[in-house]
Enzyme design. Structure first.
Site: not given
Ligand code: NAD
Ligand code: UDP
Length: 332
Positions: A125, A149, A153
């Site tokens: 991120s 958080y 990362k």
């Molecule tokens: P999200 O919460 O919609 O998706 C994450 C998925 O992972 C969910 O479906 C959840 O059920 C699953 N999950 C979590 N822990 C788990 C585990 N231990 N085992 C199995 N499944 C598990 O989040 P997102 O927005 O799709 O983000 C995806 C990734 O991108 C994350 O790592 C997040 O930190 C990173 N990210 C997101 C953003 C954003 O703005 N959305 C920005 C930068 C980085």
């Protein structure tokens, strides 16, 4: 590389990436424990892609569950999205974040090593840049974090660097996402958090659907075009396609890329665009700054363009249209 394991593949970014992978003829295997997603997304993905998608409802921290998948599916590469992402909650419950985000990653890496699968794409991120010294932000800028958080990362990035140093067989891409918003054109998948959202676009959507009364704009005294915070919003489908390009990248080793658009948009600009393209009013008020927020953050996308050929094709208008299209189709 044909068979791709997508951890967290039913989540917001994961599900859109599954769509892009299927469009590009990859075979997708998903592991998700549904901690922040719903099983309905799987049916919607099958409807959009018209492809077979293997799904395992399991926790990525569970090595035995992972081993079963690797034994059965012949995985060529892994895209690791699974993790918790709510900044505010991570301040209140840091151990929950360190446990899930680090444990899932270490378990995954150990099992990948055991099954000689060395190709990984990791979701990092822009939060790892802390308060950037200048803009746009380049990949070699100093790194720091302001919440647990973000620290998970950054720790994971360090773990991946150490792993690559220990064995150059690893082929690792770290993608630092800026602010993904919008939704698939079908309107079937998108972002609709169950709890009160932290992020701007899901909050706007809850205000226009009248689930929340008013958007609080956190500060109008920043050093930006109109005083409100500036971010680099990127359409989630553009971001998702970036993962396909990362899989196709010929460059080996450990690589880090920003995925953004290179353009900054203020909170007020985003809200006004949303109102204009969707012909709705967003009830809003200016409140005090949110602790830990920075004035402005947008990416230099030169490296991703040069090495991956990545260039976002959707603008903020399209992001607002698609986000609202999704919410209209998915709320009563
Ligand atoms: P999200 O919460 O919609 O998706 C994450 C998925 O992972 C969910 O479906 C959840 O059920 C699953 N999950 C979590 N822990 C788990 C585990 N231990 N085992 C199995 N499944 C598990 O989040 P997102 O927005 O799709 O983000 C995806 C990734 O991108 C994350 O790592 C997040 O930190 C990173 N990210 C997101 C953003 C954003 O703005 N959305 C920005 C930068 C980085
Ligand atoms: N923001 C806001 N009200 C909200 C949520 C966010 O004014 O309810 C602002 C926030 O201060 C920042 C921008 O919108 O300037 C983007 O915030 P978000 O949490 O979506 O992303 P991040 O700050 O993590 O980049």
């Amino acid at each position: 590389m044909k068979n791709i394991l997508v951890t967290g593949g039913l989540g917001f970014i994961g599900s859109h990436t599954v769509v892009e992978l299927c469009k590009n003829d990859y075979h997708v295997v998903i592991i998700d424990n549904l901690s922040n997603s719903s099983i309905d997304v799987l049916d919607k993905l099958k409807k959009i892609t018209k492809k077979e998608i293997a799904f395992y409802e399991d926790d990525v921290c569970n090595k035995e569950a992972l081993k079963k998948i690797f034994k059965k599916e012949k995985i060529d590469a892994v895209i690791h999205f699974a993790g918790f992402k709510a900044v505010g909650e991570s301040v209140e419950k840091p151990l929950k974040y360190y446990r899930n985000n680090l444990d899932s990653t270490i378990s995954l890496l150990e099992v990948m090593d055991e099954y000689a699968c060395f190709n990984l794409i990791f979701s990092s991120s822009a939060t790892v840049y802390g308060k950037p010294k200048s803009l746009p932000i380049k990949e070699d800028f100093p790194l720091s974090t302001t919440n647990p958080y973000g620290t998970t990362k950054l720790f994971i990035e360090h773990i991946l660097e150490d792993l690559y140093t220990s064995n150059n067989k690893w082929n690792i891409t770290i993608l630092r996402y800026f602010n993904p918003i919008g939704a698939d054109k079908s309107g079937l998948i998108g972002e609709n958090p169950k709890d009160i959202p932290n992020n701007l676009m899901p909050y706007i959507l809850k205000v226009v659907t009248k689930e929340l009364p008013v958007l609080r704009i956190f500060g109008d005294d920043y050093d930006t075009v109109d005083g409100t915070g500036v971010r680099d919003y990127i359409h989630v489908s553009d971001l998702a396609y970036g993962h396909v390009l990362a899989l196709k990248n010929k460059k080996e080793g450990l690589k880090i890329y920003n995925l953004g658009t290179g353009h900054g948009t203020s909170v007020l600009e985003l809200v006004k665009t949303f109102e204009k393209v969707n012909n709705v009013k967003v009830n809003k008020e200016i409140t005090k700054r949110r602790p830990g927020d920075i004035d402005a953050c947008f990416a230099s996308c030169d490296k991703a363009f040069k090495e991956l050929g990545f260039k976002a094709k959707y603008d903020v208008e399209e992001m607002c249209l698609d986000a609202y299209n999704f919410i209209k189709k998915n709320t009563n």
